[in-house]
Design a protein around this motif. Structure first.
Motif, mmCIF file in Angstrom:
data_model
loop_
_atom_site.group_PDB
_atom_site.id
_atom_site.type_symbol
_atom_site.label_atom_id
_atom_site.label_comp_id
_atom_site.label_asym_id
_atom_site.label_seq_id
_atom_site.Cartn_x
_atom_site.Cartn_y
_atom_site.Cartn_z
ATOM 1 N N TYR A 59 0.833 -1.198 0.000
ATOM 2 C CA TYR A 59 0.000 0.000 0.000
ATOM 3 C C TYR A 59 0.868 1.248 0.000
ATOM 4 C CZ TYR A 59 -3.650 -3.286 1.333
ATOM 5 O OH TYR A 59 -4.518 -4.341 1.365
ATOM 6 N N THR A 60 0.369 2.279 -0.643
ATOM 7 C CA THR A 60 1.077 3.553 -0.691
ATOM 8 C C THR A 60 1.063 4.232 0.676
ATOM 9 O OG1 THR A 60 0.423 3.791 -2.987
ATOM 10 C CG2 THR A 60 1.219 5.768 -1.883
ATOM 11 N N HIS A 61 -0.118 4.259 1.299
ATOM 12 C CA HIS A 61 -0.269 4.942 2.589
ATOM 13 C C HIS A 61 -0.910 3.991 3.601
ATOM 14 C CE1 HIS A 61 0.612 8.755 0.659
ATOM 15 N NE2 HIS A 61 -0.309 8.493 -0.249
ATOM 16 N N LYS A 62 -0.332 3.973 4.796
ATOM 17 C CA LYS A 62 -0.895 3.179 5.888
ATOM 18 C C LYS A 62 -0.808 4.000 7.168
ATOM 19 C CE LYS A 62 1.690 -0.565 5.469
ATOM 20 N NZ LYS A 62 2.187 -1.947 5.612
ATOM 21 N N ALA A 63 -1.770 3.775 8.053
ATOM 22 C CA ALA A 63 -1.764 4.414 9.365
ATOM 23 C C ALA A 63 -2.233 3.395 10.387
ATOM 24 C CB ALA A 63 -2.690 5.630 9.377
ATOM 25 N N ILE A 64 -1.773 3.560 11.602
ATOM 26 C CA ILE A 64 -2.249 2.728 12.704
ATOM 27 C C ILE A 64 -3.237 3.558 13.502
ATOM 28 C CG2 ILE A 64 -1.615 1.520 14.807
ATOM 29 C CD1 ILE A 64 1.065 0.860 13.445
ATOM 30 N N THR A 99 -8.884 0.359 3.769
ATOM 31 C CA THR A 99 -8.769 -1.097 3.809
ATOM 32 C C THR A 99 -8.238 -1.452 5.190
ATOM 33 O OG1 THR A 99 -8.335 -1.356 1.453
ATOM 34 C CG2 THR A 99 -7.512 -3.102 2.892
ATOM 35 N N ILE A 100 -8.909 -2.367 5.878
ATOM 36 C CA ILE A 100 -8.449 -2.796 7.197
ATOM 37 C C ILE A 100 -7.465 -3.933 6.968
ATOM 38 C CG2 ILE A 100 -9.090 -3.657 9.471
ATOM 39 C CD1 ILE A 100 -11.944 -2.385 7.674
ATOM 40 N N THR A 126 -4.207 -1.513 11.371
ATOM 41 C CA THR A 126 -3.443 -0.887 10.311
ATOM 42 C C THR A 126 -4.445 -0.663 9.190
ATOM 43 O OG1 THR A 126 -1.444 -2.091 10.934
ATOM 44 C CG2 THR A 126 -1.496 -1.098 8.733
ATOM 45 N N VAL A 127 -4.569 0.582 8.787
ATOM 46 C CA VAL A 127 -5.536 0.960 7.764
ATOM 47 C C VAL A 127 -4.773 1.530 6.567
ATOM 48 C CG1 VAL A 127 -7.491 2.472 7.234
ATOM 49 C CG2 VAL A 127 -7.307 1.434 9.498
#
Length: 168
Positions: free
Chosen positions: A64-69, A92-93, A144-145
């Protein structure tokens, strides 16, 4: 077919298939037991192959290009709403994770991308009378999304905050 050839075929199935594939489906195609496939996948992972087991079957881990917790807290009966809010906001989860006092970090790979995926997850949870990882930690967990734009991350955080699920 020897074990190396079988593992090569498993890799080929996972890289060329458009969707995840279950151990049972692979076993049927290769005419071996499901447990043989599970063992082969474990060996492939031990060799560094980024294969993940998801609700729908095995697949290569998405990049994925971008992920956040995101840290969340809610009751089990709020799970479908929480997950639906995230996917409806464009996320996306990727996983769910908790910090357990005995085992440390426990992570479940989810790869939930659509409302249909949410329904599948919740349906299997009920069918199997399963328990959420967050039940081990009084509802506190992280996801993580993955998202494509900063606006989507903001929308995800906003909708979770509005529902009272975002732990801040």
């Amino acid at each position: 077919m020897d074990s190396n050839a079988r593992r090569a075929r498993i890799q080929a199935m996972l890289t060329t298939g458009p969707t995840p594939i279950s151990a049972s489906q692979i076993a049927k195609k290769l005419r071996v037991s499901r447990q043989t496939v599970v063992g082969d996948v474990a060996l492939l992972r031990a060799e560094g192959e980024p294969i993940v087991a998801t609700l729908k079957g095995y697949e290569y881990e998405a990049q994925y290009t971008h992920k956040a917790i995101i840290v969340c807290r809610h009751f089990p009966n709020d799970t479908a709403d929480e997950l639906t809010r995230i996917v409806n906001a464009g996320g996306t989860i990727v996983d769910a994770e908790v910090s357990h006092p005995l085992y440390g970090q426990l992570k479940g790979m989810l790869q939930i991308k659509t409302v249909a995926d949410v329904n599948l997850f919740v349906g299997k949870l009920k069918e199997q009378q399963g328990h959420l990882l967050s039940e081990l930690t009084d509802g506190v967990h992280t996801h993580t999304v993955a998202y494509e734009t900063p606006a989507q991350l903001t929308a995800i955080q906003t909708t979770l905050r509005e529902a009272g699920y975002l732990y801040e």
